[in-house]
Design an enzyme around this catalytic site. Structure first.
Site, PDB file in Angstrom:
ATOM      1  N   ALA A 123     -65.216  35.909 -16.811  1.00 56.30           N
ATOM      2  CA  ALA A 123     -64.440  34.706 -17.104  1.00 56.30           C
ATOM      3  C   ALA A 123     -64.619  34.199 -18.533  1.00 56.30           C
ATOM      4  O   ALA A 123     -64.031  33.192 -18.906  1.00 56.30           O
ATOM      5  CB  ALA A 123     -64.825  33.600 -16.127  1.00 56.30           C
ATOM      6  N   ASN A 189     -72.649  33.833 -13.280  1.00 52.61           N
ATOM      7  CA  ASN A 189     -72.299  35.032 -14.034  1.00 52.61           C
ATOM      8  C   ASN A 189     -71.882  34.745 -15.470  1.00 52.61           C
ATOM      9  O   ASN A 189     -72.212  35.529 -16.372  1.00 52.61           O
ATOM     10  CB  ASN A 189     -71.201  35.801 -13.295  1.00 52.61           C
ATOM     11  CG  ASN A 189     -71.696  36.358 -11.970  1.00 52.61           C
ATOM     12  OD1 ASN A 189     -72.881  36.638 -11.810  1.00 52.61           O
ATOM     13  ND2 ASN A 189     -70.804  36.497 -11.017  1.00 52.61           N
ATOM     14  N   HIS A 219     -64.979  26.673 -19.830  1.00 55.65           N
ATOM     15  CA  HIS A 219     -66.219  27.269 -20.316  1.00 55.65           C
ATOM     16  C   HIS A 219     -66.296  27.046 -21.819  1.00 55.65           C
ATOM     17  O   HIS A 219     -65.381  27.425 -22.556  1.00 55.65           O
ATOM     18  CB  HIS A 219     -66.252  28.765 -20.011  1.00 55.65           C
ATOM     19  CG  HIS A 219     -65.977  29.101 -18.572  1.00 55.65           C
ATOM     20  ND1 HIS A 219     -66.910  28.923 -17.576  1.00 55.65           N
ATOM     21  CD2 HIS A 219     -64.864  29.586 -17.955  1.00 55.65           C
ATOM     22  CE1 HIS A 219     -66.391  29.300 -16.417  1.00 55.65           C
ATOM     23  NE2 HIS A 219     -65.151  29.697 -16.628  1.00 55.65           N
TER      24      HIS A 219
END
Length: 266
Positions: A123, A189, A219
């Site tokens: 991601a 992750n 993020h």
């Protein structure tokens, strides 16, 4: 000749991935999909001409690349067997590698059997910038993960904050990437992949945020380093199957299969 590959797992990530694969246009072919033995006779576990198996020993002899897309337990169960078989292993569930013993044994096995281990971007982006800064010297890296409040339900976050009462973006955790891997394994992750590209699990700091108004996962990666610094932000829709997983994860695997560049080599 198309490259023969295998995938571990047939959950949401794999199903999204295989639905996006164009069998007649790709330079690779999915030969095997590894699932738990009890699912082998399940008609839902079928795709194209792929042969479904339940152990690394059953892989077709010509398979040279194995993609893990089944969670930390799959890394713990199968990664060493893949490395010992001399194949390339591409890992999505990078949080499992916060276990130094597992990561060390995996690296030793890969070296002794001339195998390779890659961590797919998943991601997050900016891996090339992190790797470049690491090559130049020490860097200070911070990751902030902001997700809708519902994405934190069923996790350790419920012990840190009353999610039912969160009315604005609320930071509920600050620590290291190793702490995240231990306390939030299903959300670890991104932090782990950043740590592997940067300075390591104990040197990468992390903040986690619950945002009741968010419809996307966000993020944010910041690095201050000997070359200067950068700030990178990515926004992605959560997976329809799992709000803790970004929808981009499956497509990062597809990009890796097609180009092989969006990853970190261990």
């Amino acid at each position: 000749m198309r490259r023969p590959v295998a995938i571990i797992g047939f959950g949401g990530i794999t199903r999204t991935l295989v639905s996006a694969i164009q069998p007649d246009a790709e330079d690779f072919e999915v030969k095997n999909i590894l699932v738990r033995a009890g699912y082998l006779d399940n008609p839902d576990y079928r795709w194209g001409n792929a042969r479904f198996i339940s152990s690394i020993d059953e892989l077709d002899a010509d398979v040279e690349l194995v993609i893990e897309a089944a969670g930390h337990s799959a890394v713990q169960q199968f990664a060493l067997d893949v490395a010992r078989s001399g194949r390339t292993l591409a890992i999505v569930s990078s949080g499992a590698l916060a276990d130094d013993d597992l990561r060390g044994e995996l690296l030793m096995s890969a070296r002794s059997h001339e195998a390779s281990v890659h961590v797919v971007s998943g991601a997050i982006g900016a891996l090339d910038a992190l790797l470049t800064a690491r090559a130049a010297g020490k860097q200070s890296v911070h990751y902030e993960g902001i997700k809708p409040t519902k994405a934190w339900r069923g996790t350790h976050a419920e012990q840190c904050v009353d999610l039912d009462k969160v009315e604005e973006p609320t930071s509920f955790f600050t620590g290291t990437a190793r702490d995240v891997a231990r306390l939030y394994p299903k959300n670890a992750n991104v932090a782990a992949t950043i740590a592997l590209a940067a300075n390591g699990f104990d040197e990468t700091t992390v903040t986690l945020v619950a945002d009741p108004g968010a419809s996307h996962n966000r993020h944010v990666v910041e690095s201050q380093n000997t070359l200067g610094g950068f700030r990178f932000e990515i926004t992605s829709l959560p997976s329809a199957d799992n709000p803790r997983t970004s929808g981009s994860t499956a497509f990062s695997i597809l990009a890796y299969l097609r180009q092989g560049t969006n990853m970190v080599s261990l």
